[in-house]
Structures are given as structure tokens and as C-alpha cells.
Design an enzyme around this catalytic site. Structure first.
Site, PDB file in Angstrom:
ATOM      1  N   ALA A 114       1.880   2.747   2.328  1.00  0.00           N
ATOM      2  CA  ALA A 114       3.485   2.257   3.345  1.00  0.00           C
ATOM      3  C   ALA A 114       4.085   1.678   2.657  1.00  0.00           C
ATOM      4  O   ALA A 114       5.599   1.427   2.599  1.00  0.00           O
ATOM      5  CB  ALA A 114       3.172   2.645   5.091  1.00  0.00           C
ATOM      6  N   GLU A 161      -0.687   1.553   8.597  1.00  0.00           N
ATOM      7  CA  GLU A 161      -2.395   1.953  10.118  1.00  0.00           C
ATOM      8  C   GLU A 161      -1.267   0.879  10.264  1.00  0.00           C
ATOM      9  O   GLU A 161      -2.466   0.946  11.066  1.00  0.00           O
ATOM     10  CB  GLU A 161      -3.124   2.142   8.752  1.00  0.00           C
ATOM     11  CG  GLU A 161      -4.826   1.493   9.581  1.00  0.00           C
ATOM     12  CD  GLU A 161      -5.593   1.590   8.725  1.00  0.00           C
ATOM     13  OE1 GLU A 161      -5.777   0.947   7.157  1.00  0.00           O
ATOM     14  OE2 GLU A 161      -6.642   0.846   9.710  1.00  0.00           O
ATOM     15  N   SER A 210     -17.166   9.911   0.625  1.00  0.00           N
ATOM     16  CA  SER A 210     -16.249  10.828   1.633  1.00  0.00           C
ATOM     17  C   SER A 210     -16.330  11.418   1.811  1.00  0.00           C
ATOM     18  O   SER A 210     -17.626  12.413   2.019  1.00  0.00           O
ATOM     19  CB  SER A 210     -14.952  11.230  -0.529  1.00  0.00           C
ATOM     20  OG  SER A 210     -14.419  12.591   1.061  1.00  0.00           O
ATOM     21  N   GLY A 264       0.939  -0.975   0.440  1.00  0.00           N
ATOM     22  CA  GLY A 264      -0.357  -0.144  -0.112  1.00  0.00           C
ATOM     23  C   GLY A 264       0.846   1.376  -0.157  1.00  0.00           C
ATOM     24  O   GLY A 264       1.965   1.437  -0.375  1.00  0.00           O
ATOM     25  N   ARG A 283     -14.369  12.930  12.633  1.00  0.00           N
ATOM     26  CA  ARG A 283     -15.332  12.082  12.375  1.00  0.00           C
ATOM     27  C   ARG A 283     -16.082  10.973  13.744  1.00  0.00           C
ATOM     28  O   ARG A 283     -17.224  10.490  13.794  1.00  0.00           O
ATOM     29  CB  ARG A 283     -14.785  10.841  11.615  1.00  0.00           C
ATOM     30  CG  ARG A 283     -13.793  11.002  10.401  1.00  0.00           C
ATOM     31  CD  ARG A 283     -13.013  10.465  10.038  1.00  0.00           C
ATOM     32  NE  ARG A 283     -12.714  10.652   8.177  1.00  0.00           N
ATOM     33  CZ  ARG A 283     -11.883  10.530   7.783  1.00  0.00           C
ATOM     34  NH1 ARG A 283     -10.931   9.138   8.298  1.00  0.00           N
ATOM     35  NH2 ARG A 283     -11.417  10.520   6.507  1.00  0.00           N
TER      36      ARG A 283
END
Lengths: 645, 248
Positions: free
Chosen positions: A52, A433, A292, A50, A338
Site C-alpha cells: 500500500a 492492512e 501458503s 509495503g 480460514r
């Protein structure tokens, strides 16, 4: 207190003790270097491709290291970073609206509800500007203004427009950039790429990570790969909830196996529930789809004022609507962070004001935006998201308001790492993550892409070099007893899964696990509920090992076996998630304990007791995990209750 | 809804395959197409059968993992839609649905509906990038890019590498895939220094992988879930000619 034991406190020992703005420079200057001519003699394993992992693999190979890289997908381009929609933050201050490195740092610490490490967050903010430069140079087609310069927009929890984006597909474009850089190194021979290959376990020799055991998903062959260091870039563990916005095959096995081998797992209870997902449509639901957060820039969230109002949305007059975020949080309105937006939606649905099937949804309405900007402008900005919504629900959001509901989206917790991104197993580094490092108890929008690329392109490479340059490693080969023992263990586990031949499918266990966690360890958590879950989860785990049915063999392509192996790890991780949530008797960020709230229902932190990162040491399957606390100090952003009103 | 699925079953790359019919009596119109296969697989597992193997991951139309030929069409009947985003409501009660893997010389079948698309990766490895080692980048605003060029580069960069274009093409050509990368990178000022070598290397790799030639039938663009246009192929041809003639 029997559900955990308290161990010694730990400290991040590698962040230099100098003013925060000098720490990263000082750390890099103090780091030992590997001579460019010697780098090719050092092998580094990178698991995951991904943002990273892809960025790390490409960068390490550019520097001259020999990289062996893995992904379970058929191509490194398919890692789940690709699905990130909204954007990537950077403190460029191109808008001249008061942004700065310090403000990005401040927003991120505050947004994380004061549960992140200041040193790491400051470095992230410093690095952010370089990421944009790097991506533009790679040809990432960010949105631009007519003058040819980069466009930006604003995101939740923030009052400046610092988010760079590529329509609603920013993750895709950034990942393709990293994938192309990686492809260049594969072609040049610097990266030995193994697609469709999954890590089964970490090989630890003399206390250091020295390789992995991996399974070729096509042939079923199990092989060992040895190296000087191992980088885990395997993403988050959101799929422990079964239904999440993660890709179907996203899993926690790599980090969980590393945890079982000695890597501490930090803050598993910090899970992010994203407020704007498409509600589930039935029992067949296999995953949830995010819309999104950028939609909250122009869409207005509301519910009918009267519980049980079943009129269609266009029949509900303004007077009978409650734009509850704008009402409760006038300063930030629809753009509150969020966790706050998610909980507010749940509260409205709990009051019986939810809309759609089962009353589990709220409206996200673009009627005013279409009136104000015109349909064409809305289409230009959000077209692909509106199409996606239409395809999934069969409803046209240009005509009827979208229905949205929160869903598990991201996990702030992960393997504990020091300032160098090294886990408690020397030589095992964790990026993106998969680690816990930068977001505290809540991640702000457009910060995951920033962290993944910061870790992979800029933070990991010098720290990995430092490890290699300062560590004397003996040669090991595949006949080493630790290697053969690890292989035997991994093989034995798969054989055992195949031999049970019970009466329940893997998915039925995964679904039940997800339901328990969503109900008891989801948006609102109570002591009673968590204790109930901790009673049920070990039973479910034992039932799994007694009665799961995995067809086929291990010596060939077997998707059921792949899933069974991942779910067996999720079952263990789910218990630790509940232990962490139960022990943290405060509310912070994505972790909301019903017992710890203010009179008006906001999260109440307990800084006196819980201003620490909880790093858990594995206590054996079904055993008692050991808590190691890393005290968090806030010398720059002073502890304060978050207030977005 | 009651559906009959006729699915290509093949145990391995060298094994013979055949179409096998399965009834799904309880399909829900709100299910995605892959959830329909999930439901079938759960049943096959409990009945002691062999579940159907298929590639899938994000299930939101962006990773490019999934893709099967449905009733003769790559990704099925709905335009601009990947298999995972197709829903059962696009079909009618009683329908018989044929489900096959991508069919192309360059994509070998691995098992059932899963194929080997690694040839697409090797095309990108041959030059589908801009050489910009980490740390070497100039300040982002030092090179403005006119919005129409940036937008067109973006449109081409939205390719998800699913391979539907190859599956749909009667020649098994990967021209649309390859041209999308050329059109993305060659139009940007950052991609200019490698403009000629990029197009030449990509086309050479495409041919070496056994993908067929392009005869402008346009099936690729019809099947493309991201709407990559035929114009991109024209761009590739122009770039190829320009590079072959050695013009700067």
C-alpha cells in the site's frame, strides 16, 4: 457495561448515494483536482513502504506531489508484504468459470461474514482487474501457461480460479514491482526516502494531520517532518500476540499513536488466525511461519480418529484417519475459509486428536497429490514451500505429511476510514492492512495483496488530491507549539523507558502479553476469559513501566529501545482488543465467542444487535474507550448465515 | 547443546571492532540461528551488558534483512539458506562459531553485525525498473510471454537483496545482484524499450558505489540463498556489450 461508553453513531459520509456500480466513478468525478503544475508545491508524508505505501508513494510522486516517505527497515524493499506467498485475486474471468466483479464483491462480503462495508468492497472488486494489468506492465513475473498467458488458481472460500500468483512468492514479486516504481521516483527526486527511520508520533494542528515526529534508528536523532497530509501504510497489529506470522519488527505504533491523537480504531477484535502455519517447537520461538493456504488445493488435512494415537502417520491406515474438513464441509472440503479451517483444527486438538509436540498440530498430507500428479508436478507448484518446511522442521514433506497449526496472521481491524480512506483526523489517510475497510470480520485468501495495491495505486491518490484541493492549510513550521509539544512528548517517553532500569526484558513482557491474548482472545473467546485478561493487562502495563530494563542510550542505535517503545503501545492496544471482543457478544468471522454458536459448533452472528463496525475513540491510558457505531447496510448481498457445507 | 559464539563487536562506524567470545550453554537444536542470538541478547541485557545488534525482520528467508558471515561463509554452512532459516541443528555440541558482519568496501559496518547496504538500493534506482506509471497499463493479456522466459525472469526476480553475494566475493563485487535485475527485466517484452539504458545505468551505478569488478570466481552464486545462477552474469555481460555497441 463499565468497560466502555457509548458515543454517537458515525456514518461513512463520502460514499455517494447512487447504485453501487456507479459509486466510485461518481466519487472520482465529484472529487476536486489539483492542477498538475501545482502538485509539486504540496508535500505528502507516507509512512511504510509495503504494497500500500510503496504503491501510494510511487503513484503520488508520478502525479507530481512531493513525497516524503519512511520505513524502519534498511530498504523499502523489505516491508513485510514481501512475505505473502499465495497470490492476488482479480475478477478477470480468464478461466471463463463464471467470475465477475459482482462475484468477487459477493464472495468478499460473504467471506467477511457480513461485517464489511459494501461500497468499499465493490470498489475493491472493480479495481482488482486494473491491478493485474499494472503489475504485468511493471514486469511482475506472474506464473504463465505454455501459451504465454497468465495462470490462475483457486483459494479458500471461493469456487472460481481467480488467484494470480508467482510460485509461492507472490507478495515478493508484487512488492518488488512497487519498490521498483518507488525507486524510479526516488531517482527522479519526487520521493525523499528515509529508510531506517521510525515514526514516533503524529502531529495534529488545528484538528488536521500536518506531519510526524520520527527517529533516525542509526543516530537516534529525533526530527519533525511537516506536510499537507499524512498517509499511514504501516500494516497490521498481529504482533500484539508476540507469536505471529508477521515480521519481528512489524508494529502498531504509528496507528496507535494516531489513535491516541484522535483517529478511531475499528474492529480490533477481528484478527485472522491462519490455519496452515508450522507449529511452534519450543519456548525460544520468536515467530511463526506460514505455509501458503494454496497448499490446501492439493494437500489433505487429517488427524488420527483415535485420541492419543501415537503411531507415525504412515502406520495409520485410511480407516483410522479422519479427513475432518472433507467430512464436515463436503462442498468446500479442504478449501473452507480460514476462520473455519482454524477453528476446526483447534476443535480436533481439543478432542485429543492433535499430532506432534504437545498435540498442537494436524497433518497436511500430499501423498495423494504425489500419486495423482507425480512428485515433479507437486515440486513445480509448491517446491519452495516444501523446502522452507524442511529447513525449519528438519522433515521432508515429500515423505512425511506436514504438521500444521493455526497462528495469528492478519488483522482485519485497524484505523477507521471513510470511503475516501481518510481517518477521523482530517488529512490522516490510512491504507492497506493498517485500515479496517474491506475485509469485515474475516479476510479471504489472496485479498490482502489486492487491497494493499488497490488502496495505494488507485484509491488513495484521487482522494488525497481531493483533500488537498478542497482544504485551505496555513503554513506551519517546526517552531509551532503543537510541533514542539509533540516532539517533547515523544522524547520524554523514550527517556522514561531508558530511565526505568528494572529487572525484566522487553521480550519477557511482550511474551506474557502475547500469551494472555492468545489464551483469552485467540481462536475462542469467552466473557470470563476476556474479563480475566482485562484484569491482568493493566497490571502488566504498570509492571512494564515500573520494571522494564532497556539498556543503552537514546542517542545511538538501540534495538532494545525500539522494541520497548513498540511493546508499550502493544500493551495498550491489547486492552482495546479485549474490550472490543468482550463487547461484541456474537461470533463472526475471526471473532468466535463461545457463548454464540449453533448447536453444531458453528459461529452464530447476531445481526439485530451487531451489524455495525465498532469504531473506538481513545479514552486515555487505562481509561474507558468510547464506542461509535457505524451501522452496516446490506442492500446488495443479503444477510445470510455463511454455509460452506 | 553448548556452543561458543565468537562475535564481531563494534560500537559504531568509526570505532575499532574485535571478536568477543560468549558461551551459550543451553542452545536447542530446533532454534533458528537468530533465536540463538536472541537468547544470548536476553542474557546480556539482564547481566547489564550490551546486546548484539543485528539486522533481521521476516525471519522466513524472504525480506533479505538478515545476513552474517558464519565460520567464514555468508549465511553459514547450509546451501540456499538465509541466516534466519539456518537452525542450530546444523551445528554440533561444543562447536565454536565465528559470527561476523558482511565484509566489503561498499558495506560499512554500522554497529556489530549490522552494515549499510544502501548502495544496492541506489543501483536499482539507477534503472532497475520498467517505466510504467500507474494507470497507463494495457490489458494484461495483450502481451503473451512464453513460459520459459517468464520462468527465467521469475527466477532472477527472486533475489532478496541481502548482499551475501557481495560479502562472499573476494572482489566485493555486486555483479550477481545487478545481473539478476538485468536478467529479470531485460528478458521480458515489457522491459525491452529500456533494455540498453537499463544495463548501462545499472553497471555505472554499481561501479560508482565502490563495488569491485567480477572475475568469475563464482563465490557469489554459492552463497546466494535464492540460487541466482552465474548464467545471469553472462546475461548481463551480453546485454552490456550489446548496449555498448549501440545495437537495437
Amino acid at each position: 457495561m463499565s468497560f466502555y461508553r457509548l458515543g454517537d453513531d458515525i456514518a461513512d459520509t463520502t460514499a455517494p448515494d447512487v447504485p453501487i456500480e456507479q459509486r466510485w466513478d461518481k466519487r472520482r468525478f465529484d472529487a476536486k483536482l489539483v492542477n498538475p503544475a501545482n502538485r509539486r508545491r504540496h508535500t505528502v508524508i507516507v509512512v511504510g513502504t509495503g504494497l500500500a505505501g510503496g504503491a501510494a508513494g510511487a503513484t503520488l510522486a508520478e502525479q507530481g506531489y512531493h513525497v516524503i516517505q519512511f520505513c524502519y527497515q534498511d530498504s523499502p524493499r523489505r516491508a513485510h508484504s514481501i512475505a505473502a506467498q499465495g497470490g492476488i485475486n482479480a475478477a478477470k474471468n480468464y478461466r471463463n468459470d463464471g467470475d465477475s466483479v459482482y462475484r468477487l464483491f459477493y464472495d468478499t462480503v460473504k467471506g467477511g461474514d457480513f461485517r464489511s462495508r459494501e461500497s468499499n468492497v465493490y470498489r475493491l472488486a472493480q479495481t482488482s482487474t486494473q491491478i493485474i494489468d499494472q503489475c504485468v506492465a511493471q514486469g511482475v513475473p506472474f506464473a504463465r501457461e505454455y501459451g504465454g498467458l497468465l495462470d490462475t488458481r483457486s483459494f479458500g472460500g471461493v469456487q472460481v480460479a481467480r488467484t494470480f500468483y508467482a510460485r509461492g512468492q507472490t507478495g515478493q514479486q508484487l512488492l518488488i514491482g512497487a519498490y521498483q516504481a518507488l525507486s524510479r521516483q526516488i531517482d527522479a527526486g519526487g520521493v525523499e526516502m528515509h529508510a531506517r527511520t521510525e515514526m514516533l508520533d503524529l502531529i495534529v494542528i488545528d484538528g488536521r494531520a500536518r506531519g510526524i515526529v520520527a527517529r533516525d534508528l542509526i543516530t537516534g536523532e529525533i526530527s519533525t517532518y511537516l506536510a499537507d497530509a499524512v498517509v499511514l501504510a504501516t500494516g497490521g497489529y498481529g504482533n500484539v500476540f508476540y507469536l505471529s506470522t508477521n515480521a519481528k519488527n512489524s508494529n502498531a505504533s504509528a496507528i496507535w499513536r494516531a489513535h491516541r491523537r484522535g483517529a478511531y480504531f475499528a474492529n480490533p477484535c477481528y484478527t485472522q488466525i491462519h490455519p496452515t502455519c508450522i507449529p511452534r517447537s519450543g519456548d525460544h520461538q520468536s515467530k511463526l511461519t506460514l505455509m501458503s493456504e494454496s497448499l490446501r488445493n492439493d494437500g489433505r488435512i487429517w488427524v488420527p480418529k483415535n485420541p492419543g494415537d501415537t503411531r507415525s502417520p504412515d502406520q495409520i491406515p485410511e480407516a483410522d484417519r479422519d479427513y475432518y474438513l472433507e467430512r464436515i464441509y463436503p462442498g468446500f472440503g479442504n478449501l473452507v475459509p480460514r476462520d473455519i479451517a482454524s477453528r476446526a483444527a483447534k476443535n480436533q486438538c481439543d478432542l485429543g486428536r492433535g499430532v506432534g509436540p504437545g498435540g498442537l498440530g494436524v497433518y497436511l498430507d500430499f501423498a495423494d497429490a504425489i500419486k495423482r500428479m507425480g512428485e515433479a508436478a507437486v515440486r513445480e507448484k509448491y517446491g519452495n514451500l516444501f523446502e522452507m518446511y524442511d529447513r525449519i522442521t528438519g522433515e521432508d514433506p515429500y515423505k512425511v505429511p506436514m504438521r500444521i497449526y493455526p497462528a495469528i496472521h492478519y488483522t482485519m481491524g485497524g484505523l477507521w476510514v471513510d470511503y475516501d480512506l481518510q481517518s477521523t483526523i482530517p488529512g490522516c489517510f490510512v491504507v492497506g492492512e493498517a485500515n479496517f475497510s474491506d475485509h469485515g470480520a474475516n479476510r479471504l485468501g489472496a485479498s490482502a495483496l489486492m487491497q494493499g495495491l488497490a488502496d495505494g495505486y488507485f484509491v488513495l491518490p484521487p482522494m488525497l488530491g481531493n483533500y488537498i484541493a478542497s482544504t485551505k492549510l496555513d503554513k506551519v513550521d517546526a517552531s509551532h507549539p503543537e510541533v514542539t509539544a509533540t516532539v517533547a512528548e515523544a522524547t520524554g517517553r523514550l527517556d522514561r523507558l531508558l530511565s526505568i532500569d528494572g529487572e525484566r526484558t522487553v521480550d519477557s513482557f511482550h511474551r506474557e502479553l502475547g500469551e494472555i491474548l492468545w489464551n483469552e482472545c485467540g481462536m475462542a473467546r469467552t466473557e470470563d476469559g476476556l474479563r480475566k485478561a482485562l484484569g491482568r493487562l493493566p497490571e502488566l502495563r504498570e509492571e512494564f513501566w515500573r520494571s522494564v530494563k532497556v539498556p543503552g542510550s537514546g542517542a545511538s542505535l538501540n534495538q532494545s529501545l525500539e522494541r520497548a517503545n513498540r511493546v508499550s503501545d502493544f500493551l495498550e492496544l491489547g486492552e482495546l482488543l479485549c474490550v472490543d471482543a468482550l463487547h461484541r457478544e456474537e461470533s463472526c468471522g475471526g471473532h468466535f465467542r463461545v457463548e454464540s454458536q449453533t448447536p453444531d459448533g458453528e459461529a452464530r452472528r447476531d445481526d439485530d444487535r451487531f451489524a455495525y463496525a465498532a469504531a473506538w475513540e481513545f479514552g486515555g491510558t487505562g481509561g474507558t474507550p468510547v464506542l461509535h457505531r457505524e451501522p452496516l447496510e446490506f442492500n446488495y448481498v443479503h444477510l445470510a448465515q455463511r454455509n460452506y457445507a | 547443546m553448548k556452543l561458543t559464539l565468537r562475535i564481531w563487536r563494534q560500537a559504531g562506524p568509526a570505532e575499532p571492532g574485535s571478536m568477543v567470545a560468549y558461551e551459550v550453554p543451553d542452545a536447542n537444536p530446533d532454534m533458528s540461528f537468530l533465536e540463538l542470538l536472541d537468547v544470548l541478547n536476553e542474557r546480556l541485557t539482564l547481566e547489564g551488558g550490551d546486546p548484539v545488534t543485528f539486522d533481521h525482520d521476516c525471519r522466513e528467508g524472504i525480506c533479505g534483512s538478515c545476513g552474517v558471515v558464519i565460520n567464514g561463509q555468508a549465511h553459514g554452512p547450509r546451501a540456499l539458506t538465509t541466516t534466519c532459516q539456518l537452525h542450530v541443528r546444523s551445528f554440533s555440541d561444543g562447536d565454536v562459531i565465528d559470527i561476523e558482519p558482511w565484509r566489503s568496501v561498499a558495506f560499512g559496518v554500522l554497529k556489530d553485525l549490522m552494515v549499510d547496504r544502501s548502495g544496492l538500493d541506489r543501483i536499482i534506482q539507477a534503472g532497475g525498473y520498467i517505466s510504467a506509471p500507474t494507470g497507463s497499463a494495457p490489458e494484461a493479456h495483450s502481451t503473451p510471454v512464453p513460459k520459459p522466459i517468464a520462468d527465467s525472469a521469475f527466477d532472477n526476480a527472486t533475489c532478496i537483496g541481502c548482499g551475501a553475494c557481495v560479502a562472499a566475493c573476494p572482489n566485493g563485487s555486486a555483479m550477481l545482484f545487478t545481473s539478476a535485475k538485468v536478467a529479470h527485466l531485460n528478458s521480458l517484452p515489457q522491459g525491452a524499450p529500456e533494455r540498453a539504458s537499463r544495463v548501462l545505468n545499472l553497471v555505472e551505478a554499481m561501479d560508482a558505489e565502490g563495488f569491485g569488478g567480477c572475475t568469475n570466481t563464482g563465490e557469489c552464486t554459492n552463497a546466494c540463498p535464492k540460487g541466482i545462477p552465474m548464467d545471469s552474469i553472462a546475461t548481463l555481460n551480453r546485454e552490456y556489450l550489446r548496449a555498448s555497441l549501440g545495437r537495437k
